[in-house]
Design an enzyme around this catalytic site. Structure first.
Site, PDB file in Angstrom:
ATOM      1  N   GLU A 249       0.891  -1.161   0.000  1.00 25.43           N
ATOM      2  CA  GLU A 249       0.000   0.000   0.000  1.00 25.43           C
ATOM      3  C   GLU A 249       0.924   1.204   0.000  1.00 25.43           C
ATOM      4  O   GLU A 249       1.513   1.552   1.013  1.00 25.43           O
ATOM      5  CB  GLU A 249      -0.906  -0.038   1.234  1.00 25.43           C
ATOM      6  CG  GLU A 249      -2.119   0.869   1.123  1.00 25.43           C
ATOM      7  CD  GLU A 249      -1.807   2.291   1.540  1.00 25.43           C
ATOM      8  OE1 GLU A 249      -1.566   3.123   0.627  1.00 25.43           O
ATOM      9  OE2 GLU A 249      -1.805   2.583   2.737  1.00 25.43           O
ATOM     10  N   CYS A 283      -1.498   9.355   2.242  1.00 27.06           N
ATOM     11  CA  CYS A 283      -1.292   8.968   0.844  1.00 27.06           C
ATOM     12  C   CYS A 283      -2.524   9.227  -0.015  1.00 27.06           C
ATOM     13  O   CYS A 283      -2.437   9.170  -1.245  1.00 27.06           O
ATOM     14  CB  CYS A 283      -0.867   7.512   0.740  1.00 27.06           C
ATOM     15  SG  CYS A 283      -1.895   6.370   1.660  1.00 27.06           S
TER      16      CYS A 283
END
Length: 479
Positions: A249, A283
């Site tokens: 991720e 993010c």
């Protein structure tokens, strides 16, 4: 305040072999606490213990795993205030964001407890032709075995939870390396895990130098590596991982489209949160805002006014929205990106002031598309505005990125919403809201340089288990 020191956890047990890692209060810059750094021998021992615990974790009954996870929920609830304060100090996270992360930690363990008793298989009709007459099949999911987890600094509790909780639900022992800048949250989780009755050796939580991560990546006794962090580091680790399964991720430079049908006031309010919550260090923080030319001036004016009104300062004070970045080094880096964008023709609408690790919330426009602020992950309190005239061209602009984590689309046009879902090259499309929105049981992950695999409790459990098939033949004499 934090304790003077926190132990690491080796095979479920606290140990304090040294206090070599200094953890800094990100706002004051002073030492907040100290924790140990694990050496190569300790890491190897943790892997060995996880390997030995594989069979003991696998035979834990689903209800037992569920009870353990619920025990964690109860303890996290009891320690809400302490957990939130630890985030304020070690991560520089404003108190309201810190309290929100504690809630998400609790949600993540609670949903993992619910999923622990729902890990099922399926029956498979095998009689697709005469040669398979009398055969039937069924599957079950079985744990992969020892897992290695590497977590980032920006969500010291919840991103650890997204690895640890599904591992317990799936029956996988694990070794976790928390971020060196923010290890305290993971070690507090370790303190809770040590009291729930896991089999000996089931977990280790080891702050360690970066080269320690290589042991977790290359050791064949580890069957799954789950990494959250930068794309450069993540793909590099995958290249070293050998035969083990890898879940990544990674980063993004999330875009959000605002078309001329959107509720402007609602979109602006959400964009401010999406771009600047926890100082943009996410993010899926809103980094690129694409606005239809018919409403561009209106959106820009409202955005600038709201961003200028954001309170910056001590994250422990109520009302603070912008806290420090994780380090002065990171603030300097991002300030240099802003200056480069301005030198290339970009225009600052507000912000662009730095003092130490504090960088003010910054909006720009007219930034050339090849600048780092448009191409790379900023990971800080900055967003770039641009205008569009054609919705399909806006979708293409969103896709003109090597990242693909999530995207947001503010539109009231059903067909445009469907088009965005069909065409945007991302792991998730959020319509009517910012790409920064996440609820912890949804499938979460990216495509392109943003990673492979999915987190979110049921989906993480699927990554940590494998399908085992059973085929049963009924002989003709038994029919």
């Amino acid at each position: 305040m934090l304790k003077e020191s926190y132990p690491l956890y080796l095979g479920n047990r606290p140990e304090l072999p040294n206090t070599d890692l200094e953890v800094v209060d990100k706002y004051s810059g002073h030492t907040a606490t100290r924790v140990p750094l694990a050496d190569a021998t300790t890491i190897d021992r943790a892997i060995e213990m996880a390997h030995a615990a594989k069979s003991h974790m696998a035979v834990l009954k689903p209800y037992a795993r569920q009870q353990m996870l619920y025990a964690c929920v109860t303890e996290f609830e009891r320690r809400r205030d302490d957990l939130a304060l630890s985030l304020c100090i070690e991560a520089g996270k404003p108190i309201s964001d810190a309290e929100g992360e504690v809630t998400r930690l609790i949600d993540t363990f609670r949903v993992a407890a619910e999923e622990a008793v729902r890990i099922g298989g399926e029956t498979i009709p095998l009689e697709i032709s005469a040669r398979a007459d009398g055969y039937r099949g069924m599957t079950q999911r079985v744990p992969l075995g020892p897992c290695a987890f590497i977590s980032p600094f920006n969500f010291p509790l919840n991103l650890v939870a997204h690895k640890v909780a599904p591992a317990i639900a799936a029956g996988c022992p694990f070794v976790l390396k928390p971020a060196s800048a923010t290890p305290v949250g993971a070690l507090i989780i370790g303190e809770v895990l040590a009291g729930i009755g896991l089999p000996e050796g089931a977990f280790s939580i080891l702050p360690c130098p970066r080269d320690g991560a290589d042991q977790l990546v290359t050791d064949d006794r580890i069957k799954l590596l789950s990494f959250t962090g930068s794309d450069a580091v993540g793909w590099g680790l995958k290249a070293k991982a050998g035969k083990k399964k890898v879940v990544l991720e990674l980063g993004g430079n999330a875009a959000c489209i605002v078309d001329e049908t959107a509720d402007i006031d609602d979109a602006v309010a959400r964009l401010v949160i999406g771009a600047f919550y926890q100082s943009g260090q996410s993010c899926i923080s809103v980094q690129r805002i694409l606005i239809h030319e018919k409403v561009y001036d209106q959106v820009r004016e409202k955005l600038v006014a709201k961003v200028k009104a954001l309170k910056a300062g001590d994250p422990k004070e109520r009302g603070t929205f912008i806290g420090p970045m994780i380090s002065e080094k990171e603030a300097v880096r991002l300030a240099s990106w802003i200056e480069a964008a301005v030198a290339a023709g970009g225009r600052v609408l507000c912000g662009n002031a730095r003092e130490g690790a504090m960088l003010s919330a910054t909006l720009l426009e007219e930034v050339p598309a090849d600048e780092k602020l448009c191409q790379e992950e900023a990971f800080g309190p900055v967003a770039v505005l641009s205008r569009f005239t054609d919705f399909e061209a806006a979708l293409a602009e969103v896709n003109a990125s090597r990242y693909g984590l999530q995207a947001g689309v503010f539109t009231r046009d059903l067909y445009r919403a469907q088009m965005a879902w069909d065409r945007l090259e991302v792991g998730g499309v959020v319509v009517g809201d910012i790409p920064s929105w996440r609820v912890d049981h949804m499938p979460y992950g990216g495509v392109k340089d943003s990673g492979i695999g999915r987190e979110g409790l049921r989906y993480a459990i699927e990554e940590m288990t494998e399908i085992r098939l059973l085929v049963i033949r009924t002989p003709p004499t038994a029919k």
